[in-house]
Scaffold this motif. Sequence first.
Motif, short mmCIF file in Angstrom:
data_model
loop_
_atom_site.label_atom_id
_atom_site.label_comp_id
_atom_site.label_asym_id
_atom_site.label_seq_id
_atom_site.Cartn_x
_atom_site.Cartn_y
_atom_site.Cartn_z
N GLN A 173 0.80 -1.23 0.00
CA GLN A 173 0.00 0.00 0.00
C GLN A 173 0.84 1.28 0.00
OE1 GLN A 173 -3.67 0.28 2.41
NE2 GLN A 173 -2.91 2.26 3.07
N PRO A 174 1.82 1.43 0.90
CA PRO A 174 2.65 2.64 0.79
C PRO A 174 3.45 2.67 -0.51
CG PRO A 174 3.34 1.25 2.67
CD PRO A 174 2.07 0.68 2.14
N PHE A 175 3.83 1.53 -1.03
CA PHE A 175 4.51 1.51 -2.33
C PHE A 175 3.63 2.16 -3.39
CE2 PHE A 175 4.80 -1.01 -6.35
CZ PHE A 175 5.97 -0.43 -6.84
N LEU A 176 2.36 1.76 -3.44
CA LEU A 176 1.45 2.32 -4.44
C LEU A 176 1.20 3.81 -4.19
CD1 LEU A 176 -0.60 2.19 -6.75
CD2 LEU A 176 -2.30 1.36 -5.10
N LEU A 177 0.82 4.15 -2.96
CA LEU A 177 0.34 5.52 -2.69
C LEU A 177 1.46 6.55 -2.58
CD1 LEU A 177 -2.46 4.81 -0.05
CD2 LEU A 177 -2.76 5.31 -2.49
N HIS A 178 2.60 6.12 -2.05
CA HIS A 178 3.65 7.11 -1.74
C HIS A 178 4.86 7.00 -2.67
CE1 HIS A 178 1.39 8.46 1.68
NE2 HIS A 178 1.32 7.24 2.15
N PHE A 179 4.86 6.02 -3.54
CA PHE A 179 5.99 5.90 -4.46
C PHE A 179 5.53 5.75 -5.91
CE2 PHE A 179 9.29 3.66 -6.80
CZ PHE A 179 10.42 4.38 -6.48
N ALA A 180 4.78 4.70 -6.22
CA ALA A 180 4.48 4.39 -7.62
C ALA A 180 3.58 5.45 -8.26
CB ALA A 180 3.85 2.99 -7.73
N LEU A 181 2.50 5.83 -7.59
CA LEU A 181 1.62 6.85 -8.20
C LEU A 181 2.33 8.20 -8.33
CD1 LEU A 181 -1.91 6.12 -6.61
CD2 LEU A 181 -1.22 5.73 -8.98
N PRO A 182 2.97 8.74 -7.26
CA PRO A 182 3.68 10.01 -7.44
C PRO A 182 4.73 9.94 -8.54
CG PRO A 182 3.52 9.47 -5.10
CD PRO A 182 2.99 8.29 -5.85
N ASN A 183 5.45 8.82 -8.60
CA ASN A 183 6.51 8.68 -9.61
C ASN A 183 5.93 8.64 -11.03
OD1 ASN A 183 9.31 8.21 -10.23
ND2 ASN A 183 8.77 6.10 -10.73
N PHE A 184 4.85 7.91 -11.20
CA PHE A 184 4.18 7.83 -12.51
C PHE A 184 3.71 9.22 -12.96
CE2 PHE A 184 0.11 7.32 -14.81
CZ PHE A 184 0.57 6.68 -15.94
N PHE A 185 3.01 9.92 -12.08
CA PHE A 185 2.50 11.25 -12.46
C PHE A 185 3.65 12.24 -12.70
CE2 PHE A 185 -1.47 9.79 -10.19
CZ PHE A 185 -2.26 9.79 -11.33
N PHE A 186 4.74 12.07 -11.98
CA PHE A 186 5.92 12.91 -12.18
C PHE A 186 6.40 12.82 -13.63
CE2 PHE A 186 10.52 13.55 -12.28
CZ PHE A 186 10.71 14.67 -11.49
N HIS A 187 6.53 11.61 -14.14
CA HIS A 187 7.10 11.45 -15.48
C HIS A 187 6.10 11.83 -16.58
CE1 HIS A 187 11.00 10.12 -14.22
NE2 HIS A 187 10.41 9.37 -13.30
N VAL A 188 4.82 11.55 -16.35
CA VAL A 188 3.82 11.97 -17.34
C VAL A 188 3.75 13.50 -17.38
CG1 VAL A 188 1.38 11.93 -17.97
CG2 VAL A 188 2.49 9.84 -17.15
N THR A 189 3.75 14.13 -16.21
CA THR A 189 3.69 15.60 -16.17
C THR A 189 4.94 16.21 -16.78
OG1 THR A 189 2.30 15.56 -14.19
CG2 THR A 189 3.46 17.62 -14.65
N THR A 190 6.09 15.61 -16.54
CA THR A 190 7.32 16.15 -17.13
C THR A 190 7.28 16.02 -18.64
OG1 THR A 190 8.50 15.61 -15.09
CG2 THR A 190 9.85 16.05 -17.05
N ALA A 191 6.76 14.92 -19.16
CA ALA A 191 6.59 14.78 -20.62
C ALA A 191 5.68 15.90 -21.14
CB ALA A 191 6.00 13.41 -20.95
N TYR A 192 4.58 16.12 -20.45
CA TYR A 192 3.66 17.22 -20.82
C TYR A 192 4.41 18.55 -20.81
CZ TYR A 192 -0.20 20.57 -20.06
OH TYR A 192 -1.06 21.63 -20.14
N ALA A 193 5.17 18.80 -19.74
CA ALA A 193 5.85 20.10 -19.58
C ALA A 193 6.90 20.31 -20.67
CB ALA A 193 6.48 20.18 -18.19
N ILE A 194 7.60 19.25 -21.05
CA ILE A 194 8.60 19.36 -22.12
C ILE A 194 7.91 19.79 -23.42
CG2 ILE A 194 10.13 18.02 -23.64
CD1 ILE A 194 10.87 16.32 -21.14
N LEU A 195 6.79 19.18 -23.72
CA LEU A 195 6.07 19.52 -24.96
C LEU A 195 5.47 20.92 -24.90
CD1 LEU A 195 4.49 16.04 -25.63
CD2 LEU A 195 6.20 17.21 -27.06
N ARG A 196 4.94 21.27 -23.76
CA ARG A 196 4.36 22.60 -23.56
C ARG A 196 5.44 23.67 -23.70
NH1 ARG A 196 1.64 26.27 -22.72
NH2 ARG A 196 -0.18 26.55 -21.36
N HIS A 197 6.60 23.41 -23.11
CA HIS A 197 7.74 24.32 -23.19
C HIS A 197 8.21 24.47 -24.64
CE1 HIS A 197 11.39 26.32 -21.85
NE2 HIS A 197 12.14 25.43 -22.43
#
Lengths: 168, 168
Positions: free
Chosen positions: A130-154
């Motif tokens: 549970q902490p793996f999912l909530l405090h590591f995997a989900l934040p990490n996943f959204f981090f990389h998707v958002t960074t991909a978005y930000a690179i394209l937006r930039h």
Amino acid sequence: MSISMYQASIPVFVRTFSNLAAILKKAAAYAEAKKIDPRVLLDARLAPDMLPLTRQVQIASDSAKGCGARLAAVDVPKFEDNEASFDDLQARIAKTIAFLNSLRPEQIDGSEDREVTIPTRDQPMKFKGQPFLLHFALPNFFFHVTTAYAILRHNGLDIGKMDYLGQP
Amino acid sequence: MSISMYQASIPVFVRTFSNLAAILKKAAAYAEAKKIDPRVLLDARLAPDMLPLTRQVQIASDSAKGCGARLAAVDVPKFEDNEASFDDLQARIAKTIAFLNSLRPEQIDGSEDREVTIPTRDQPMKFKGQPFLLHFALPNFFFHVTTAYAILRHNGLDIGKMDYLGQP
């Protein structure tokens, strides 16, 4: 009533990754319309020592498939990280989603206390499910998707936050 | 066994927002050491029509307190969005975390089917509690925290993903 481990993982990854696929389609069309070499976008970074777009998508894929596999206690599928075009990234996302959708709720539900070990360059990181999912995997996943978005937006792609969130 | 609505929301917001506070402390120290006017960082954007660092932090705060309040069916606290310094942003994060920590698990647990309405410029968005949390509030929160991170990273701050994820 409560949330199952499956509900909090697989559909979340699939939804956001589908949204990213649609953003990458817009990026490919943008490159074509503006006669930008697609490599310029695929290799774009927000800082010289940050990873480029292609790697952000690969790591988001790794994060999602690694989380799904580890919670389900099955082998993590290995992908070769050889994507070199927007079509390749679409294929990477499609095979990641296909793997995620192959996992059944009964494989993942009940994994709250499952031991999860993540290999790293240094010491392996150990978690309960549970902490793996909530405090590591989900934040990490959204981090990389958002960074991909930000690179394209930039780099001038005309997208907005609803492209990332998707329609409710 | 399963995840409660409380576990999947409040501690996730508090943890990541605490990590962001530590990143913003590093940013303030970096500005001081390099004799950069802090406003340069606070006003920095990744694209001319993206929001600057200060707004990213404010919206992450709004996303977290709005989600907590709506799931708990209490009024969303109103903050004035008048932060103009790194100290102000630290105070904004601290009061957001204090509000989140004031919500008790029994107020939030069982909110899976609670009707949630988000006002927008166009039509209000309507959700049930669980999809609101998993498919809107969490992705939105991580989007703004990651964008804040990316703005600082793009502007030369020496941080890495573990600053964002925190120690396991």
